[in-house]
Design a protein around this motif. Structure first.
Motif, PDB file in Angstrom:
ATOM      1  N   ALA A  32      57.392 -25.312  82.500  1.00  0.00           N
ATOM      2  CA  ALA A  32      57.440 -24.030  83.299  1.00  0.00           C
ATOM      3  C   ALA A  32      58.902 -23.537  83.499  1.00  0.00           C
ATOM      4  O   ALA A  32      59.087 -22.294  83.183  1.00  0.00           O
ATOM      5  CB  ALA A  32      56.948 -24.309  84.632  1.00  0.00           C
TER       6      ALA A  32
ATOM      7  N   LEU B  67      52.476 -17.317  85.196  1.00  0.00           N
ATOM      8  CA  LEU B  67      52.508 -19.002  85.323  1.00  0.00           C
ATOM      9  C   LEU B  67      51.532 -19.221  86.547  1.00  0.00           C
ATOM     10  O   LEU B  67      51.951 -18.981  87.488  1.00  0.00           O
ATOM     11  CB  LEU B  67      53.884 -19.461  85.467  1.00  0.00           C
TER      12      LEU B  67
ATOM     13  N   CYS C 235      50.358 -23.719  83.663  1.00  0.00           N
ATOM     14  CA  CYS C 235      51.386 -24.817  83.333  1.00  0.00           C
ATOM     15  C   CYS C 235      50.833 -25.779  84.010  1.00  0.00           C
ATOM     16  O   CYS C 235      51.815 -26.921  84.003  1.00  0.00           O
ATOM     17  CB  CYS C 235      52.605 -24.142  84.131  1.00  0.00           C
TER      18      CYS C 235
ATOM     19  N   ILE D 228      50.465 -26.541  77.983  1.00  0.00           N
ATOM     20  CA  ILE D 228      50.127 -25.413  78.450  1.00  0.00           C
ATOM     21  C   ILE D 228      48.926 -24.671  77.926  1.00  0.00           C
ATOM     22  O   ILE D 228      48.791 -24.788  76.632  1.00  0.00           O
ATOM     23  CB  ILE D 228      51.478 -24.378  78.665  1.00  0.00           C
TER      24      ILE D 228
END
Ligand code: AMP
Ligand code: MG
Length: 347
Positions: free
Chosen positions: A91, A105, A192, A197
């Protein structure tokens, strides 16, 4: 009804954070009101992410289903740490590479933002926009700002202040008018909390760019498979739809011309969504709108929602649309077009 103020603001002006228009909009946010502002993707409808009442107003003004969580907009990493429990190395790499910019995110929530923002999920979606007006508003208000696109739910997203005004005049406190937005489609949403991901919504940052930054990247199968629910709650809804029924025609020009000829026998008013390269290919159509250059897909993304809204003014009965390669930003373009068409494809 509330009176909707419009504050014009030049995104290139110096010291925007202290500009009177930004201060006025930030004061509304501090009072729990909601205001629209430009970002580099589309216009957002912002409210204090920590205040349940403000967040409720956002859902109400948009007519948005309450199970569709909102993206929280921040201007500093400190704000991210305040609302998320953990930023793991992948991340962090995405943040270093793409922020500020059109990437959202999904991270574990600390429970600091209102439950209405996350729709009760244990995760929260966060983005740091690069648009100077958005950044100035977040800094001046000193708040994390929950902001979905500033359109009535189901309509094409707004890329100009007058799109926002058309949909939300009388139901929001104000609009910061900073001119046209840049990218024109929304941010890419990436979960994330999974390994690797997962892309939950294609958008301004392409899968290719994500792979280059972090290696492995999965895609939510619910995005393309009809037998599986998408992981981003919002992706299951009808969206971006113009008033006329729209059809995608992958076979292209000749097939579209055949369809127009057929429709003309039925006395219907027909629109075509095309590109610069093909603008003269449909002399029989009632309305031909060009959304950009096929050779430069960024121009198509930039104009897409404006063109979809334009068809409403032209009062057509049906829209036939060309389709695009799914490379790069093309994936986001095709995702939006396919939703605007309600999945209708003519083979
Ligand atoms: P919008 O605000 O209209 O740009 O849409 C935001 C998108 O992000 C919607 O599709 C939401 O369902 C999705 N989203 C927001 N928060 C989360 C979350 N915590 N987990 C998964 N998807 C989310
Ligand atoms: Mg939206």
């Amino acid at each position: 009804m509330v009176e909707t103020q419009v504050w014009r603001v030049d995104p290139d002006a110096p010291d925007l954070e202290h500009a009177p228009q930004i201060i006025a909009a930030a004061e509304k946010l501090a009072q729990g009101e909601i205001v629209a502002f430009p970002t580099e993707t589309v216009y957002g409808l912002g409210g204090n992410a920590k205040l349940q009442d403000s967040v409720r107003k956002i859902y109400e003004a948009k007519g948005r289903p309450s199970d569709n969580p909102l993206i929280v907009h921040v201007a500093t990493l400190e704000q991210v740490r305040d609302i998320c429990t953990e930023i793991h190395p992948i991340a962090q790499k995405l943040i270093d590479t793409f922020w500020p910019g059109p990437l959202t995110l999904v991270l574990p929530s600390r429970g600091e933002v209102s439950n209405a923002v996350t729709a009760g999920l244990s995760t929260v979606a966060v983005r740091m926009p690069s648009h100077p007006v958005a950044r100035a508003l977040i800094l001046a208000s000193n708040l994390p700002i929950a902001a979905p696109s500033a359109n009535r739910s189901g309509r094409p997203s707004p890329t100009r202040a007058d799109h926002v005004f058309h949909d939300l005049d009388g139901s929001i406190a104000g609009i910061l008018d900073g001119g046209e937005t840049g990218v024109g489609v929304e941010s890419t949403v990436v979960d994330c909390t999974t390994t690797p991901i997962t892309i939950l919504r294609p958008g301004g940052i392409s899968k290719e760019q994500l792979i280059e930054a972090v290696g492995a990247v999965a895609e939510d199968p619910g995005l393309t498979r009809s037998d599986q629910a998408p992981k981003a709650p919002g992706m299951k809804y009808k969206h971006y739809a113009p008033e006329a029924t729209m059809y995608l025609v992958p076979a292209g020009k000749d097939r579209i011309s055949e369809l127009i000829a057929f429709e003309k026998n039925n006395d219907r008013r027909i629109g075509v969504l095309t590109t610069e390269e093909n603008r003269d290919s449909y002399p029989e159509a009632d309305v031909v709108l060009v959304c950009g250059r096929r050779s430069e897909p960024e121009t198509v993304a930039h104009n897409l929602f404006d063109v979809l809204r334009h068809f409403d003014q032209k009062k057509v009965d049906a829209i036939y649309s060309e389709t695009f390669s799914e490379d790069g930003i093309g994936k986001a373009i095709m995702n939006r077009l396919s939703k605007a068409a309600g999945g209708r494809v003519i083979e």
